[in-house]
Design a protein around this motif. Structure first.
Motif, PDB file in Angstrom:
ATOM      1  N   ASP A   1      -0.042 -11.226  10.074  1.00 44.25           N
ATOM      2  CA  ASP A   1      -0.045  -9.760   9.921  1.00 44.25           C
ATOM      3  C   ASP A   1       0.575  -9.325   8.598  1.00 44.25           C
ATOM      4  OD1 ASP A   1       1.350 -11.009  12.004  1.00 44.25           O
ATOM      5  OD2 ASP A   1       2.638  -9.250  12.288  1.00 44.25           O
ATOM      6  N   SER A   2       1.200 -10.258   7.875  1.00 44.44           N
ATOM      7  CA  SER A   2       1.811  -9.872   6.598  1.00 44.44           C
ATOM      8  C   SER A   2       0.936 -10.208   5.390  1.00 44.44           C
ATOM      9  CB  SER A   2       3.166 -10.563   6.443  1.00 44.44           C
ATOM     10  OG  SER A   2       4.046 -10.106   7.439  1.00 44.44           O
ATOM     11  N   LEU A   3      -0.218 -10.835   5.629  1.00 43.43           N
ATOM     12  CA  LEU A   3      -1.072 -11.187   4.480  1.00 43.43           C
ATOM     13  C   LEU A   3      -1.650  -9.908   3.876  1.00 43.43           C
ATOM     14  CD1 LEU A   3      -3.038 -14.239   5.979  1.00 43.43           C
ATOM     15  CD2 LEU A   3      -1.178 -14.318   4.297  1.00 43.43           C
ATOM     16  N   HIS A   4      -1.520  -9.739   2.575  1.00 44.62           N
ATOM     17  CA  HIS A   4      -1.988  -8.527   1.894  1.00 44.62           C
ATOM     18  C   HIS A   4      -2.124  -8.844   0.408  1.00 44.62           C
ATOM     19  CE1 HIS A   4       2.260  -8.679   1.024  1.00 44.62           C
ATOM     20  NE2 HIS A   4       1.942  -8.042  -0.099  1.00 44.62           N
ATOM     21  N   LEU A   5      -2.707  -7.921  -0.325  1.00 46.04           N
ATOM     22  CA  LEU A   5      -2.773  -8.066  -1.779  1.00 46.04           C
ATOM     23  C   LEU A   5      -2.065  -6.849  -2.399  1.00 46.04           C
ATOM     24  CD1 LEU A   5      -5.793  -9.250  -3.857  1.00 46.04           C
ATOM     25  CD2 LEU A   5      -4.540  -7.206  -4.550  1.00 46.04           C
ATOM     26  N   THR A   6      -1.045  -7.095  -3.190  1.00 43.15           N
ATOM     27  CA  THR A   6      -0.294  -5.985  -3.805  1.00 43.15           C
ATOM     28  C   THR A   6      -1.033  -5.443  -5.029  1.00 43.15           C
ATOM     29  OG1 THR A   6       1.823  -6.834  -3.054  1.00 43.15           O
ATOM     30  CG2 THR A   6       1.892  -5.364  -4.930  1.00 43.15           C
ATOM     31  N   LEU A   7      -1.160  -4.113  -5.083  1.00 50.87           N
ATOM     32  CA  LEU A   7      -1.780  -3.458  -6.241  1.00 50.87           C
ATOM     33  C   LEU A   7      -0.703  -2.960  -7.203  1.00 50.87           C
ATOM     34  CD1 LEU A   7      -4.377  -1.346  -4.232  1.00 50.87           C
ATOM     35  CD2 LEU A   7      -4.933  -3.256  -5.759  1.00 50.87           C
ATOM     36  N   ALA A   8       0.333  -2.327  -6.657  1.00 49.77           N
ATOM     37  CA  ALA A   8       1.422  -1.808  -7.496  1.00 49.77           C
ATOM     38  C   ALA A   8       2.696  -1.804  -6.667  1.00 49.77           C
ATOM     39  CB  ALA A   8       1.106  -0.395  -7.970  1.00 49.77           C
ATOM     40  N   PHE A   9       3.715  -2.491  -7.171  1.00 51.63           N
ATOM     41  CA  PHE A   9       4.999  -2.553  -6.472  1.00 51.63           C
ATOM     42  C   PHE A   9       5.849  -1.384  -6.972  1.00 51.63           C
ATOM     43  CE2 PHE A   9       9.375  -4.193  -6.115  1.00 51.63           C
ATOM     44  CZ  PHE A   9       9.404  -4.413  -4.753  1.00 51.63           C
ATOM     45  N   LEU A  10       6.419  -0.620  -6.041  1.00 56.37           N
ATOM     46  CA  LEU A  10       7.154   0.598  -6.429  1.00 56.37           C
ATOM     47  C   LEU A  10       8.663   0.412  -6.391  1.00 56.37           C
ATOM     48  CD1 LEU A  10       4.976   3.160  -4.413  1.00 56.37           C
ATOM     49  CD2 LEU A  10       4.708   2.457  -6.806  1.00 56.37           C
ATOM     50  N   GLY A  11       9.144  -0.553  -5.614  1.00 58.04           N
ATOM     51  CA  GLY A  11      10.592  -0.750  -5.461  1.00 58.04           C
ATOM     52  C   GLY A  11      11.154   0.230  -4.448  1.00 58.04           C
ATOM     53  N   ASP A  12      12.478   0.399  -4.487  1.00 56.46           N
ATOM     54  CA  ASP A  12      13.155   1.309  -3.543  1.00 56.46           C
ATOM     55  C   ASP A  12      13.093   2.715  -4.111  1.00 56.46           C
ATOM     56  OD1 ASP A  12      14.275  -0.377  -1.395  1.00 56.46           O
ATOM     57  OD2 ASP A  12      15.167  -1.403  -3.106  1.00 56.46           O
ATOM     58  N   ILE A  13      12.349   3.584  -3.454  1.00 49.56           N
ATOM     59  CA  ILE A  13      12.165   4.922  -4.028  1.00 49.56           C
ATOM     60  C   ILE A  13      12.519   6.027  -3.026  1.00 49.56           C
ATOM     61  CG2 ILE A  13      10.428   4.162  -5.723  1.00 49.56           C
ATOM     62  CD1 ILE A  13       8.321   5.555  -3.968  1.00 49.56           C
ATOM     63  N   SER A  14      12.814   7.190  -3.580  1.00 54.26           N
ATOM     64  CA  SER A  14      13.222   8.343  -2.767  1.00 54.26           C
ATOM     65  C   SER A  14      12.003   8.957  -2.078  1.00 54.26           C
ATOM     66  CB  SER A  14      13.856   9.408  -3.667  1.00 54.26           C
ATOM     67  OG  SER A  14      12.862   9.916  -4.529  1.00 54.26           O
ATOM     68  N   GLU A  15      12.278   9.790  -1.089  1.00 55.17           N
ATOM     69  CA  GLU A  15      11.224  10.513  -0.378  1.00 55.17           C
ATOM     70  C   GLU A  15      10.435  11.394  -1.355  1.00 55.17           C
ATOM     71  OE1 GLU A  15      10.359  10.328   2.833  1.00 55.17           O
ATOM     72  OE2 GLU A  15       8.903  11.974   2.730  1.00 55.17           O
ATOM     73  N   ALA A  16      11.149  12.038  -2.285  1.00 53.45           N
ATOM     74  CA  ALA A  16      10.479  12.949  -3.232  1.00 53.45           C
ATOM     75  C   ALA A  16       9.501  12.176  -4.116  1.00 53.45           C
ATOM     76  CB  ALA A  16      11.521  13.660  -4.096  1.00 53.45           C
ATOM     77  N   LYS A  17       9.940  11.005  -4.586  1.00 53.62           N
ATOM     78  CA  LYS A  17       9.055  10.199  -5.439  1.00 53.62           C
ATOM     79  C   LYS A  17       7.874   9.674  -4.629  1.00 53.62           C
ATOM     80  CE  LYS A  17      11.093   8.126  -8.983  1.00 53.62           C
ATOM     81  NZ  LYS A  17      11.788   7.098  -9.776  1.00 53.62           N
ATOM     82  N   GLN A  18       8.143   9.304  -3.400  1.00 52.09           N
ATOM     83  CA  GLN A  18       7.059   8.837  -2.516  1.00 52.09           C
ATOM     84  C   GLN A  18       6.003   9.925  -2.376  1.00 52.09           C
ATOM     85  OE1 GLN A  18       8.237   7.612   1.493  1.00 52.09           O
ATOM     86  NE2 GLN A  18       6.236   8.205   2.262  1.00 52.09           N
ATOM     87  N   GLN A  19       6.446  11.155  -2.115  1.00 52.63           N
ATOM     88  CA  GLN A  19       5.500  12.266  -1.925  1.00 52.63           C
ATOM     89  C   GLN A  19       4.679  12.492  -3.195  1.00 52.63           C
ATOM     90  OE1 GLN A  19       4.684  13.526   0.902  1.00 52.63           O
ATOM     91  NE2 GLN A  19       6.310  12.451   1.987  1.00 52.63           N
ATOM     92  N   ALA A  20       5.348  12.440  -4.350  1.00 56.47           N
ATOM     93  CA  ALA A  20       4.648  12.666  -5.627  1.00 56.47           C
ATOM     94  C   ALA A  20       3.601  11.575  -5.844  1.00 56.47           C
ATOM     95  CB  ALA A  20       5.660  12.686  -6.769  1.00 56.47           C
TER      96      ALA A  20
END
Ligand code: 2AM
Length: 175
Positions: free
Chosen positions: A40-59
């Motif tokens: 269930d963890s197999l995936h392909l990463t497109l862009a790693f964002l790191g630890d980000i705030s809710e505001a940055k996530q929304q943007a």
């Protein structure tokens, strides 16, 4: 300080494909080659964002929602070993243009929003084994999985009860 989440954009693989990959992996690599990533963890990463705030996530979610591009077919027909990071991976010999375009866009949106992006070129891959530090003998390239990619996903990476889980937070259609 507000809470942050460890996030990344990526591609989910169809269940059937994940199932076939883990079977092939078990037949192909000995147990001592490395620690297998759960199906269930197999995936392909497109862009790693790191630890980000809710505001940055929304943007970043808003920007992702404006992406308009058609789907594409991804063929996983190559495997490799990166001894430094201890990763054995599966990937495309020839990355489809749509995949490179999508990753490029997400990575530049992330960089402009202040998420550090590795200066190394994007190397699309699905991590199969971790902690694979010793030499790993790679199989002949006589395997391939072709999958239609019709959406991309925002994943939340969480470390819980001794293992990392990736949970889908949102997804967007490619059309
Ligand atoms: P990996 O599988 O090659 O380790 C969730 O951690 C996903 O983001 C994984 O696919 C991981 O790639 C990728 N990832 C983790 N840290 C990263 C980083 N600093 N830069 C780029 N990708 C990263």
């Amino acid at each position: 300080m507000s809470a942050t989440k460890r996030l990344f954009f990526g591609l989910e693989l169809p269940d059937q494909c994940k199932h076939e990959i883990i079977q092939w992996r078990a037949e192909t690599f000995p147990a001592e080659a490395g620690h297998p990533v759960g199906a269930d963890s197999l995936h392909l990463t497109l862009a790693f964002l790191g630890d980000i705030s809710e505001a940055k996530q929304q943007a970043l979610m808003q920007l992702a929602g404006r992406i308009q591009q058609p789907g594409f077919t991804l063929t996983l027909d190559d495997a490799g070993h990166w001894p430094r990071s201890g990763v054995v991976w599966l990937g495309p010999r020839q990355a489809p243009r749509g995949l490179l375009q999508l990753a490029d866009l997400l990575r530049s949106q992330a960089a402009r929003s202040g998420c550090f992006q590795s200066p190394l070129p994007f190397h699309p891959h699905v991590t199969l084994l971790r902690n694979a530090a010793l030499s790993v003998s790679l199989p002949p390239r006589n395997f391939h999985w072709s999958l239609p990619v019709e959406r991309f996903v925002l994943f939340h990476s969480q470390f819980e009860r001794g293992r990392t889980r990736y949970q889908e937070i949102a997804d967007w259609k490619l059309r």
